[in-house]
Motif scaffolding. Sequence first.
Motif, mmCIF file in Angstrom:
data_model
loop_
_atom_site.group_PDB
_atom_site.id
_atom_site.type_symbol
_atom_site.label_atom_id
_atom_site.label_comp_id
_atom_site.label_asym_id
_atom_site.label_seq_id
_atom_site.Cartn_x
_atom_site.Cartn_y
_atom_site.Cartn_z
ATOM 1 N N GLU A 19 0.823 -1.213 0.000
ATOM 2 C CA GLU A 19 0.000 0.000 0.000
ATOM 3 C C GLU A 19 0.858 1.265 0.000
ATOM 4 N N THR B 259 -5.172 12.707 0.502
ATOM 5 C CA THR B 259 -4.780 11.415 1.063
ATOM 6 C C THR B 259 -5.563 10.309 0.380
ATOM 7 N N SER C 205 -6.562 6.256 0.280
ATOM 8 C CA SER C 205 -6.626 5.110 1.186
ATOM 9 C C SER C 205 -7.556 4.071 0.579
#
Length: 130
Positions: A56, A69, A71
């Motif tokens: 990741e 960001t 995710s």
Amino acid sequence: QVQLVESGGGLVQPGGSLRLSCVASAFTLDNYRIGWFRQAPGKEREGVSCITTSDESTYYADSVKGRFTISRDNAKNTVYLQMNSLKPEDTAVYYCAADLALGITTAQDMCNTNYEYDYFGQGTQVTVSS
């Protein structure tokens, strides 16, 4: 039907935040590398942020570093792009893309517009304006 669907776009004032979601249908994202791209009118498509699978690791374009960001939530089969401190120049259609993780690559390479993805979503409009 195999597809990616983005959501979460909209109109926001400068300095505001949005969270984009990318949901996969008919396949699971666990084994897919994911990239977020954007394209503003009259401009070329730009790689915004990308995330690999196993470790990741992530990559961010300089223009969004420290503000966005990326995710992934494999349980929800969703990848997110949290966008904070939005600027008018962030206005664009945002797309997510998925690539089955075969071979070795880097998150930075994934954000190159020449990188070949298996699937692209239809996009969601983000407009930053007062």
